[in-house]
Motif scaffolding. Structure first.
Motif, short mmCIF file in Angstrom:
data_model
loop_
_atom_site.label_atom_id
_atom_site.label_comp_id
_atom_site.label_asym_id
_atom_site.label_seq_id
_atom_site.Cartn_x
_atom_site.Cartn_y
_atom_site.Cartn_z
N HIS A 225 0.83 -1.21 0.00
CA HIS A 225 0.00 0.00 0.00
C HIS A 225 0.86 1.25 0.00
N ALA A 226 2.00 1.22 0.68
CA ALA A 226 2.90 2.38 0.65
C ALA A 226 3.47 2.61 -0.74
N ASP A 227 3.54 1.55 -1.56
CA ASP A 227 4.03 1.67 -2.93
C ASP A 227 2.89 1.89 -3.92
N GLY A 228 1.66 2.02 -3.42
CA GLY A 228 0.52 2.27 -4.31
C GLY A 228 -0.04 1.04 -4.98
N VAL A 229 0.24 -0.16 -4.49
CA VAL A 229 -0.24 -1.41 -5.09
C VAL A 229 -1.26 -2.03 -4.13
N VAL A 230 -2.46 -2.33 -4.65
CA VAL A 230 -3.54 -2.96 -3.89
C VAL A 230 -3.71 -4.38 -4.43
N HIS A 231 -3.73 -5.35 -3.54
CA HIS A 231 -3.80 -6.75 -3.98
C HIS A 231 -5.17 -7.08 -4.57
N ARG A 232 -6.26 -6.81 -3.83
CA ARG A 232 -7.65 -6.96 -4.28
C ARG A 232 -8.13 -8.41 -4.36
N ASP A 233 -7.30 -9.39 -4.08
CA ASP A 233 -7.75 -10.79 -4.11
C ASP A 233 -7.05 -11.56 -2.99
N LEU A 234 -7.10 -11.02 -1.77
CA LEU A 234 -6.45 -11.65 -0.63
C LEU A 234 -7.30 -12.82 -0.15
N LYS A 235 -6.73 -14.02 -0.15
CA LYS A 235 -7.41 -15.23 0.29
C LYS A 235 -6.35 -16.27 0.63
N ALA B 83 -16.24 -15.11 -1.69
CA ALA B 83 -16.19 -15.32 -0.23
C ALA B 83 -15.30 -14.31 0.46
N TYR B 84 -14.43 -13.58 -0.28
CA TYR B 84 -13.47 -12.67 0.34
C TYR B 84 -13.59 -11.25 -0.20
N VAL B 85 -14.62 -10.97 -1.00
CA VAL B 85 -14.73 -9.67 -1.64
C VAL B 85 -15.34 -8.67 -0.67
N ALA B 86 -14.91 -7.42 -0.75
CA ALA B 86 -15.41 -6.36 0.13
C ALA B 86 -16.75 -5.85 -0.38
N PRO B 87 -17.59 -5.29 0.51
CA PRO B 87 -18.90 -4.79 0.06
C PRO B 87 -18.81 -3.72 -1.02
N GLU B 88 -17.83 -2.81 -0.93
CA GLU B 88 -17.74 -1.76 -1.95
C GLU B 88 -17.37 -2.33 -3.30
N SER B 89 -16.61 -3.43 -3.32
CA SER B 89 -16.29 -4.08 -4.59
C SER B 89 -17.52 -4.75 -5.17
N ALA B 90 -18.34 -5.36 -4.33
CA ALA B 90 -19.55 -6.03 -4.82
C ALA B 90 -20.55 -5.03 -5.37
N GLU B 91 -20.60 -3.82 -4.80
CA GLU B 91 -21.54 -2.80 -5.26
C GLU B 91 -20.98 -1.94 -6.38
N GLY B 92 -19.71 -2.10 -6.73
CA GLY B 92 -19.14 -1.29 -7.79
C GLY B 92 -18.76 0.11 -7.36
N ARG B 93 -18.61 0.35 -6.05
CA ARG B 93 -18.21 1.67 -5.56
C ARG B 93 -16.70 1.84 -5.68
N TYR C 204 -10.33 -5.72 4.53
CA TYR C 204 -11.52 -6.58 4.64
C TYR C 204 -11.15 -8.04 4.34
N GLY C 205 -10.33 -8.26 3.30
CA GLY C 205 -9.90 -9.62 3.00
C GLY C 205 -9.05 -10.21 4.10
N ALA C 206 -8.22 -9.38 4.77
CA ALA C 206 -7.43 -9.88 5.89
C ALA C 206 -8.31 -10.28 7.05
N GLY C 207 -9.42 -9.54 7.29
CA GLY C 207 -10.36 -9.93 8.34
C GLY C 207 -11.04 -11.25 8.04
N ILE C 208 -11.44 -11.46 6.77
CA ILE C 208 -12.03 -12.75 6.37
C ILE C 208 -11.03 -13.88 6.55
#
Length: 559
Positions: free
Chosen positions: A134-144, A186-196, A205-209
């Protein structure tokens, strides 16, 4: 062995995922300056070959090349290092370090859930990797768990987060739509599911799951379909299992907040998890227990979350659309200028007059009064009312209602409709005169007429001026009552000769039984064994019967 580029050879597949296949590969020669790790010949590496639909998409290829530097410079002890990127024809591949060990999903399936302390420490290392990315500006988006590889250092498990940038590469305009998301349901965040808009909070959120699954063995939200799982992410709150300590549940609950602004940063999450691991162990001191109970104070939200690329204002987002310079103003073209708008057409000067507004909306002229009576919205003769009435009539033509069984054409025979009745009037002609020929039809022709008599013999009758009386109308037949259902007999088997399969089978069974009885109860076995002929056997049978009868008569005479 299949070559990849000029420096690598594929040996054997290690796994297959949604975006490609991971191979065990060997390095043929030292990589050039474009690679992050030069390597040496004969070194074993892991290569992920992306699927053909990704490699054939020009948007993915351009994104692949543009983000080469981002992926190659992403290094951390808990991140699988990307050594090189290969683009060759229709092949896209990522060369990574080979991690000899199972993934976290397989480890959970084989060994069961972790204890609270081990789960907290393992997730803390994953949070360290997220903080660096995240400090380098990279978001994983599929943490499982399937994207976490476990490297064993003696008895220690060292988690290695992999597949960084794969979701970013797969999220191409040619492959995804506005109603789709990148990730696992099973690991997607609510804002991703709603397209926000998405930020680095999706990884928290994925780390919490993942932490919930480590201590329970299953994710908090499940369902039979992906849509059901997404709906639970949006509307349901996870329940605390009895085996999860209160400090650890505080961390999980804060990570699974529906609002991404209330989730902690990756750095704060790692610090809080280590505090919880120190306070829930069997050797914890009172100070460590108190610190673990107050872990909520450490879970501060991220003040500047990293935005997901391709979002408005995010690094690497597409540049705004610009209009190429035309005409006299070509020399004053400004790349930073706003998008120009074509001039509107139409106006008082006619179509195409620049600088004028569009033509006003035309209104149909009203019906002149006096033609169809008073014209008003409430008048039944008004055009609006007539159109609405026509629509109602068409809607009323087709109606769904209960049909009486006597009127059902599938249950009764069609009835003959009676002939239409003529209007009542005086009867001036009898029925027997209807087919009576005229009196002069068969009369002899006069002497002065030279026409042959055949012309008058078959001449049609003259039309009668009066209307013939119709036949009396027949009374309609009463509707036939439906037949009662046929009652089956107690013995459903019928044997009409050998015409049906049941009769054939039954007859065969009877013949087999009769043959067996004959074979067992008659001397047929002895005859066959002695090799007697048919007539010899018949003669022996007759002689046996006569001997038996003579013995009976002798015995009766002796008595």
């Amino acid at each position: 062995m299949r070559p990849v580029g000029s420096k690598y050879l594929l040996d054997e597949p290690l796994g297959r995922g949604a975006t490609g296949t991971v191979w065990r590969a060997s390095q043929r020669e030292t990589a050039g300056a474009e690679a992050a790790v030069a390597g040496r010949p004969g070194e074993t590496v892991a290569i992920k070959v992306l699927k053909e639909e990704l490699a054939n998409d020009p948007d993915v290829v351009m994104r692949f090349l543009r983000e080469r530097s981002v992926l190659l410079r992403l290094t951390h002890p808990n991140i699988v290092r990307t050594r090189d990127l290969v683009v060759e024809g229709d092949l896209l591949a990522l060369v990574m370090d080979l991690v000899d060990g199972p993934d976290l999903h397989r480890y959970l399936r084989e060994n069961g859930p972790f204890g609270p302390v081990a789960a907290a420490l393992l997730t803390a290392q994953i949070a360290d990797a997220l903080a660096a990315s995240h400090a380098d500006g990279v978001v994983h988006r599929d943490l499982k768990p399937a994207n976490v590889l476990l490297r064993t250092d003696g008895e220690q498990l060292h988690p290695m987060l992999t597949d960084f940038g794969i979701a970013r590469l797969a999220d191409s305009p040619g492959l995804t739509r506005t109603h789709e998301f990148v990730g696992t349901p099973a690991y997607v965040a609510p804002e991703s599911a709603e397209g926000r808009p998405q930020t680095s909070a999706v990884d928290i959120y994925g780390a919490g799951i993942l932490l919930y699954e480590l201590v329970t063995g299953r994710p908090p939200f499940a369902g039979s379909t992906a849509l059901e799982v997404l709906q639970r992410h949006l509307s349901e709150e996870p329940r605390r299992p009895s085996t999860v300590p209160e400090p650890l549940w505080t961390v999980i609950e804060r990570c699974l907040r529906k609002n991404p602004d209330e989730r902690p940063s990756a750095e704060n999450l790692a610090r809080a998890l280590r505090t919880v691991a120190d306070g829930v162990g069997v050797h914890s001191t009172p100070a460590q227990v108190d610190a673990a109970l107050g872990v909520a104070a450490l879970l501060a939200p991220d003040p500047a979350p990293a935005p997901v690329p391709d979002a408005p204002g995010a690094p690497g987002a597409a540049d705004p659309t610009q209009v190429l310079p035309t005409g006299a103003g070509a020399g004053s073209y400004d790349p930073s200028a706003a998008t120009s708008v074509l001039p509107a057409t139409g106006g008082p000067g006619g179509p195409g007059t620049p600088g004028q507004g569009a033509d006003p909306t035309a209104v149909m002229p009203p019906v002149p009064p006096g033609q169809d009576g008073p014209q008003g919205p409430g008048d039944p003769n008004h055009p609006w009312q007539s159109q609405l009435q026509g629509v109602r009539d068409r809607n009323e033509q087709t109606q769904v209602q209960y049909l009486d069984p006597s009127e059902d054409p599938l249950r009764r025979r069609p009835q003959r409709q009676p002939a239409p009745q003529p209007p009542a009037g005086p009867r001036q002609q009898q029925p027997q005169q209807r087919y009576a020929p005229p009196p002069q039809q068969y009369a002899a022709p006069p002497p002065q007429q030279y026409a042959p008599p055949q012309q008058q013999q078959y001449a049609p009758p003259q039309p009668q001026p009066q209307r013939p009386e119709p036949r009396p109308a027949r009374e309609p037949r009463p509707p036939r009552e439906p037949r009662p259902p046929r009652q089956r007999s107690a013995n459903p088997m019928r044997i009409p000769g050998l015409g049906c399969l049941k009769g054939c089978l039954f007859t065969i069974i009877l013949l087999v039984i009769a043959g067996w009885l004959i074979w067992e109860l008659t001397p047929l076995q002895d005859w066959v064994a002695q090799g007697k002929g048919y007539w010899d056997a018949i003669g022996d049978a007759i002689s046996t019967v006569t001997d038996w009868i003579s013995q009976l008569t002798d015995a009766g005479s002796n008595l």
